[in-house]
Structures are given as structure tokens and as C-alpha cells.
Design an enzyme around this catalytic site. Structure first.
Site, PDB file in Angstrom:
ATOM      1  N   ALA A   1       0.825  -1.207   0.000  1.00 41.92           N
ATOM      2  CA  ALA A   1       0.000   0.000   0.000  1.00 41.92           C
ATOM      3  C   ALA A   1       0.864   1.264   0.000  1.00 41.92           C
ATOM      4  CB  ALA A   1      -0.919  -0.014   1.219  1.00 41.92           C
TER       5      ALA A   1
ATOM      6  N   HIS B   1      16.272   5.080  26.813  1.00 38.57           N
ATOM      7  CA  HIS B   1      16.439   3.854  27.586  1.00 38.57           C
ATOM      8  C   HIS B   1      15.337   3.754  28.620  1.00 38.57           C
ATOM      9  CE1 HIS B   1      18.367   0.532  29.634  1.00 38.57           C
ATOM     10  NE2 HIS B   1      18.142   1.152  30.772  1.00 38.57           N
TER      11      HIS B   1
HETATM   12  C1  LIG Z   1      -4.903  -9.641   3.222  1.00 35.71           C
HETATM   13  C2  LIG Z   1      -4.009  -8.533   2.722  1.00 35.71           C
HETATM   14  C3  LIG Z   1      -3.232  -7.842   3.614  1.00 35.71           C
HETATM   15  C4  LIG Z   1      -2.405  -6.819   3.178  1.00 35.71           C
HETATM   16  N1  LIG Z   1      -1.654  -6.164   4.097  1.00 35.71           N
HETATM   17  C5  LIG Z   1      -0.844  -5.170   3.698  1.00 35.71           C
HETATM   18  C6  LIG Z   1      -0.090  -4.441   4.641  1.00 35.71           C
HETATM   19  O1  LIG Z   1      -0.155  -4.686   5.843  1.00 35.71           O
HETATM   20  N2  LIG Z   1       0.708  -3.450   4.190  1.00 35.71           N
HETATM   21  C7  LIG Z   1       0.800  -3.150   2.865  1.00 35.71           C
HETATM   22  O2  LIG Z   1       1.562  -2.244   2.496  1.00 35.71           O
HETATM   23  N3  LIG Z   1       0.089  -3.826   1.937  1.00 35.71           N
HETATM   24  C8  LIG Z   1      -0.730  -4.812   2.322  1.00 35.71           C
HETATM   25  N4  LIG Z   1      -1.488  -5.479   1.394  1.00 35.71           N
HETATM   26  C9  LIG Z   1      -1.361  -5.084  -0.023  1.00 35.71           C
HETATM   27  C10 LIG Z   1      -2.206  -3.821  -0.301  1.00 35.71           C
HETATM   28  O3  LIG Z   1      -3.534  -4.063   0.042  1.00 35.71           O
HETATM   29  C11 LIG Z   1      -2.071  -3.415  -1.753  1.00 35.71           C
HETATM   30  O4  LIG Z   1      -0.720  -3.311  -2.114  1.00 35.71           O
HETATM   31  C12 LIG Z   1      -2.773  -2.086  -2.003  1.00 35.71           C
HETATM   32  O5  LIG Z   1      -4.137  -2.168  -1.687  1.00 35.71           O
HETATM   33  C13 LIG Z   1      -2.610  -1.629  -3.446  1.00 35.71           C
HETATM   34  O6  LIG Z   1      -3.237  -0.405  -3.605  1.00 35.71           O
HETATM   35  P1  LIG Z   1      -3.825   0.062  -5.012  1.00 35.71           P
HETATM   36  O7  LIG Z   1      -4.373   1.420  -4.778  1.00 35.71           O
HETATM   37  O8  LIG Z   1      -2.845  -0.139  -6.064  1.00 35.71           O
HETATM   38  O9  LIG Z   1      -5.009  -0.951  -5.346  1.00 35.71           O
HETATM   39  P2  LIG Z   1      -6.297  -1.466  -4.536  1.00 35.71           P
HETATM   40  O10 LIG Z   1      -6.187  -1.221  -3.082  1.00 35.71           O
HETATM   41  O11 LIG Z   1      -6.530  -2.857  -4.991  1.00 35.71           O
HETATM   42  O12 LIG Z   1      -7.479  -0.526  -5.063  1.00 35.71           O
HETATM   43  C14 LIG Z   1      -7.906  -0.571  -6.385  1.00 35.71           C
HETATM   44  C15 LIG Z   1      -9.336  -0.039  -6.446  1.00 35.71           C
HETATM   45  O13 LIG Z   1      -9.690   0.127  -7.806  1.00 35.71           O
HETATM   46  C16 LIG Z   1     -11.012  -0.378  -8.013  1.00 35.71           C
HETATM   47  N5  LIG Z   1     -11.150  -0.713  -9.452  1.00 35.71           N
HETATM   48  C17 LIG Z   1     -10.570  -1.716 -10.149  1.00 35.71           C
HETATM   49  N6  LIG Z   1     -10.903  -1.616 -11.456  1.00 35.71           N
HETATM   50  C18 LIG Z   1     -11.713  -0.544 -11.568  1.00 35.71           C
HETATM   51  C19 LIG Z   1     -12.376   0.100 -12.648  1.00 35.71           C
HETATM   52  N7  LIG Z   1     -12.248  -0.340 -13.911  1.00 35.71           N
HETATM   53  N8  LIG Z   1     -13.146   1.177 -12.386  1.00 35.71           N
HETATM   54  C20 LIG Z   1     -13.275   1.661 -11.138  1.00 35.71           C
HETATM   55  N9  LIG Z   1     -12.661   1.103 -10.064  1.00 35.71           N
HETATM   56  C21 LIG Z   1     -11.889   0.029 -10.299  1.00 35.71           C
HETATM   57  C22 LIG Z   1     -11.067  -1.577  -7.083  1.00 35.71           C
HETATM   58  O14 LIG Z   1     -12.419  -1.937  -6.838  1.00 35.71           O
HETATM   59  C23 LIG Z   1     -10.359  -0.988  -5.854  1.00 35.71           C
HETATM   60  O15 LIG Z   1     -11.271  -0.273  -5.064  1.00 35.71           O
HETATM   61  C24 LIG Z   1      -2.349  -6.493   1.808  1.00 35.71           C
HETATM   62  C25 LIG Z   1      -3.145  -7.177   0.890  1.00 35.71           C
HETATM   63  C26 LIG Z   1      -3.976  -8.178   1.333  1.00 35.71           C
HETATM   64  C27 LIG Z   1      -4.845  -8.892   0.342  1.00 35.71           C
END
Ligand SMILES: Cc1cc2nc3c(=O)[nH]c(=O)nc-3n(C[C@H](O)[C@H](O)[C@H](O)COP(=O)(O)OP(=O)(O)OC[C@H]3O[C@@H](n4cnc5c(N)ncnc54)[C@H](O)[C@@H]3O)c2cc1C
Length: 474
Positions: free
Chosen positions: A329, A453
């Protein structure tokens, strides 16, 4: 009438919402399109991270850790509890409340920054030097015109061939975060970050957990010494982890039978009540109309980008899980803010060498920079310093002395090349190393800084001093 924006972000996860906020801060007319719906069917901003990833998993990790502490460790402190009970329904409700508070927080930030939000699926209609068009399919269909589009559509769990997610017996991360009763026997396929974190939650709540991993090494991306230490602790805690397996079949009826070849090639099988499949994630590109507008995807299906997150199309950018690099994230957020700044004419820089990794197991595992095996492979001369938490006074007071801190520094210049931690609050402690590395600090710099500490951070100082063989507390 098409609505006109400077920036339209497709995807409202941590990459997308941070990009939108930064763009709006910089005075750009900004919209964000996101299609996620919460369990109540309503829009739920925050993407995977907020809804079924980072946030709910950490809420459950904390709750299950509390349960484990009261059940198994409080007595050491002279705190005896009789009649300990698990109220799993309340634990899940609390997790949902934590998620909702985060969803609402993003809605508030969008309002504060005057970001237009469109709930629905966004796709590219056209993209050219003079601007782009994005179609939104939702309760109302809209066409948005934008000077720039940022694709931040994230990723989805990869299913095991022949064993689709039903979220009842065969679970992705979504189902794994909402199991209504503690399974007696839980199988997990994949010993990566998500598999380990989910396995830990349910083990602490009472499940007998077996994790099956295809790779021959445990946590191959972590420093080997740290991974070995973590392996020792996890297996002692009762997690059964089998490496080098090849899954040959999954049959889900009342329970789930997993057939596999073990590391020696012998056929084996286990029967579990639920199976979590965490074998990686695939980029979300199918709804984008990539083919229609000529948006290039790489050979693995990710949107192809350069080091500044530019795609092959003018004014179309892509960030986060949908592009190359670690699926984290905070990496998505850094890219989001950087792209917004670049659109506004600034020259930001994301330093991929200092992206921290954290695995929120107990003990936590965290690292930044190179591992010892990477330095060896690159032929870099280095010096290593380690310090165990068993020699740290605060860790002893906490009653959590597992693990160590390890510094790797250049043999000639002493510049810090990597820091690796397994132990209490590793995810918090790693921030000091990230700052030091971002400023090109040396192990001597950390050794010369006054650390409070008694604090766990003193283990950072002692490990840094250990690079020069002068740790003070061992
Ligand atoms: C169980 C789990 C635990 C995790 N824990 C961590 C953690 O502790 N720390 C960490 O750094 N990372 C963690 N991650 C990874 C993290 O969740 C992702 O790296 C992060 O969410 C990526 O962010 P993003 O904005 O790229 O995509 P996402 O969070 O996947 O968001 C993408 C969004 O786009 C929307 N979307 C997709 N296509 C379309 C479209 N065509 N039109 C409109 N909307 C659309 C989706 O519905 C979603 O809402 C974890 C992942 C999982 C599954």
C-alpha cells in the site's frame, strides 16, 4: 454534457485516493472513479487495502494477539484470568467498524479536498495528447473528460487452477477475514505475507494450521538469517509449514481435501475444514478497455510504465498494484503522490531502494534495503552487525525477547545497505532504518545517536554498533 477535469483517477485504493488528494492539494480539478461496494452494497472507498487487506487483517491480528496474550502469556506477569472466552462475532464486528472508520475517513478527505467521486466502473474511451475520456458505468452513466488519467485499479487474488474461490470452503483474503467460526483444521496454500498473517490469526484463535508452500525456501525474499529465525519461532508456535510442495488436486465438498506431492515427490493429502489460497495476486486491467485504446500491458499483464509511472499513452499514468514492483500500500501511495506532482510540473522521486517491508506476524518481520544473499550475489563487500532482543532491557520487561536486529553496511564507506528485524514491533522500528538509508546514513551515524532507555530502539543502536564489533549491551 461531459464533465471536465485536470485529473481523473480510476481506482480509489491507497494509490488512487492519495493521488487524488495530492492532485487536489496542488490545485488540479480532480475526480476519482471507484467501483468497490462494501458488504452493505454501498460504495466503500479505500480499495483492497482498506476493505479486505491491510486494515481488516491488522485489526484481526491485534484482536487475536490479545486473545493469545491473555490465554498464554498474562500468567507470566502474575495476571490470572479465569473463564476466558472467545467472542468471534464481536471480534469480526470490531474489525468491520475499523474498516468503516477508514472508509468514512477517505470520504471526509475527498470532501475536504473537493474531489468529485463517481461510483462505478471506469474505462478509457480515448487517450491522446490533447486529453482523455473516461466512461463511468454505475448507477448513472457518465463520460468524464480529463487532461490526465491515473490508472490505480489494483489487483485481485489469484485462484488455484481447478479450485475457484467460493469464500465458504475455499477462501481468498476476503473470505479469510470473515470466517464465522474458528475452523478446527485450516489449510493455507502459500507461505507469503498474506498466508502467514492469515495463518497466524486463526492459529492464535485455536485452529490447527497447515501451510503448504511451493518454493523450497521459507520467505525467500527476506534475509536468510532472519527467515531462519522466523521459521524457528513460527514452527515452535505450532504453525505447520511444508516447503517445496506441488498441489495436485483440491476437492471441496463438506470439507476440503488437498492432494500434493511433498518435497521428496511423495504423494500426500490433508483434509481441512477451510482452505485459504494465497498464491499471489493478478493486476486488475480487464475493465479498462486497454486493447481498445492501445494501452500496453507487460508480459505478465501489468500496465507497462517507466520509472515515473508513465504508460505508453500520452497523459495516461498507472500506479500501485496494477504496475511492476512490490504490491504494498505505501509503495502505491508514494507513486500516487509522485504522479500527481509530476502532472503539476514538479520533479518528485520515489526511491524504491528504501521501500520497507513488514510482515505483521508475532514476532513481526521487517526489512529495508538489500539482504545478505543479495549483497553476496552482487559481489558487494559488506560488514554485518546483529543484536538479539534477549539482550535488550525493554524486550525483557515486555516479556518478548524473540528475534534480532541486523545491520548490513558497506565495508569501505559504512553506508547502510540493509536493515532486517524479526522481533517485537519490528514494523515500527524499521522506520529509523528507512530514514537513515534515505539520508545515505552510515551504521556509525545510528551508533552515535542517543536512543531512549529502556526502549526497543536501543537494539537498533546496538546492532549498528555491532557492525564495528562494539555493541555495548552484549
Ligand atoms: C490480506 C491482505 C493484507 C495486506 N496487508 C498489507 C499491509 O499490511 N501493508 C501493505 O503495504 N500492503 C498490504 N497489502 C497489499 C495492499 O492491500 C495493496 O498493495 C494495495 O491495496 C494496493 O493499492 P492500489 O491502490 O494499487 O489498489 P487497490 O487497493 O486494490 O485498489 C484498487 C481499487 O480500484 C477499483 N477498481 C478496479 N478496477 C476498476 C475500474 N475499472 N473502475 C473503477 N474502479 C476500479 C477496485 O475496486 C479498488 O477499489 C495487503 C493485501 C492483502 C490482500
Amino acid at each position: 454534457m461531459p464533465q471536465i477535469f485536470d485529473v481523473v483517477v480510476i481506482g480509489g485504493g491507497p494509490g488512487g485516493y492519495i493521488a487524488a488528494i495530492r492532485a487536489a492539494q496542488l490545485g488540479l480539478r480532480t475526480a476519482c472513479v471507484d467501483e468497490w461496494r462494501g458488504a452493505d452494497g454501498k460504495p466503500a472507498l479505500g480499495g483492497t487495502c482498506t476493505n479486505v487487506g491491510c486494515i481488516p487483517s491488522k485489526a484481526l491480528l491485534q484482536s487475536s494477539e490479545n486473545f493469545d496474550q491473555v490465554g498464554h502469556h498474562f500468567a507470566d506477569h502474575g495476571v490470572r484470568v479465569r473463564g476466558l472466552e472467545l467472542d468471534l462475532a464481536q471480534m469480526l464486528r470490531r474489525k468491520d467498524k475499523v474498516v468503516k472508520a477508514s472508509n468514512d475517513g477517505i470520504v471526509y478527505l475527498f470532501k475536504k479536498n473537493k474531489i468529485a467521486f463517481f461510483h462505478g466502473s471506469g474505462s478509457l474511451v480515448s487517450a491522446g495528447a490533447s486529453g482523455c475520456e473516461v466512461a463511468v458505468k454505475g448507477a448513472q452513466n457518465e463520460t468524464l473528460t480529463a487532461k490526465n488519467v491515473i490508472v490505480a485499479t489494483g489487483s485481485s487474488p489469484r485462484p488455484l487452477p481447478g479450485a475457484d474461490f467460493d469464500e465458504s470452503l475455499v477462501l481468498s483474503n476476503t473470505g479469510a477475514l470473515a470466517i464465522p467460526e474458528v475452523p478446527k483444521r485450516l489449510g493455507v496454500i502459500g507461505a507469503g505475507v498474506i498466508g502467514l498473517e492469515m495463518g497466524s490469526v486463526w492459529r492464535r484463535l485455536g485452529s490447527e494450521v497447515t501451510i503448504l508452500e511451493a518454493l523450497p525456501d521459507f520467505l525467500g525474499t527476506a534475509d536468510e538469517q532472519i527467515a531462519k529465525e522466523a521459521w524457528k519461532v513460527f514452527t515452535k508456535q505450532g504453525l505447520k509449514i511444508e516447503l517445496g510442495v506441488r498441489i495436485t488436486g483440491v476437492k471441496a465438498k463438506k470439507d476440503v481435501t488437498v492432494e500434493y506431492g511433498d518435497a521428496q515427490g511423495k504423494s500426500q493429502s490433508i483434509v481441512v475444514d477451510r482452505l485459504i489460497v494465497s498464491i499471489g495476486r493478478v493486476p486488475n486491467t480487464s475493465g479498462l478497455n486497454a486493447g481498445g485504446v492501445g494501452l500496453k500491458l507487460d508480459e505478465r499483464g501489468f500496465v507497462g510504465v517507466d520509472e515515473h509511472c508513465r504508460t505508453n499513452l500520452p497523459n495516461v499514468w498507472a500506479i500501485g498494484d496494477v504496475v511492476r514492483g512490490p504490491m504494498l500500500a505505501h509503495k502505491a501511495e508514494e507513486e500516487g503522490a509522485a504522479v500527481a506532482e509530476r502532472i503539476a510540473g514538479k520533479k518528485p522521486h520515489v526511491d524504491f531502494n528504501t521501500v520497507p517491508w513488514v510482515i505483521y506476524t508475532s514476532p513481526e518481520i521487517a526489512w529495508v534495503g538489500k539482504t545478505e544473499q543479495q549483497l553476496k550475489a552482487d559481489g558487494v563487500e559488506y560488514r554485518a552487525g546483529t543484536f538479539p532482543f534477549s539482550a535488550n532491557a525493554r524486550a525483557r520487561a515486555l516479556g518478548d525477547t524473540t528475534g534480532m536486529v541486523k545491520f548490513l553496511a558497506d565495508a569501505k564507506t559504512d553506508q547502510i545497505l540493509g536493515v532486517h528485524i524479526v522481533g517485537p514491533f519490528a514494523g515500527e522500528l524499521i522506520a529509523e532504518a528507512v530514514v537513515a538509508m534515505e539520508f545515505h546514513g552510515s551504521s556509525e551515524d545510528i551508533g552515535m545517536i542517543c536512543h531512549a532507555h529502556p526502549s526497543l530502539s536501543e537494539a537498533m543502536k546496538d546492532a549498528a554498533l555491532a557492525v564495528d564489533k562494539r555493541a555495548l549491551n552484549i
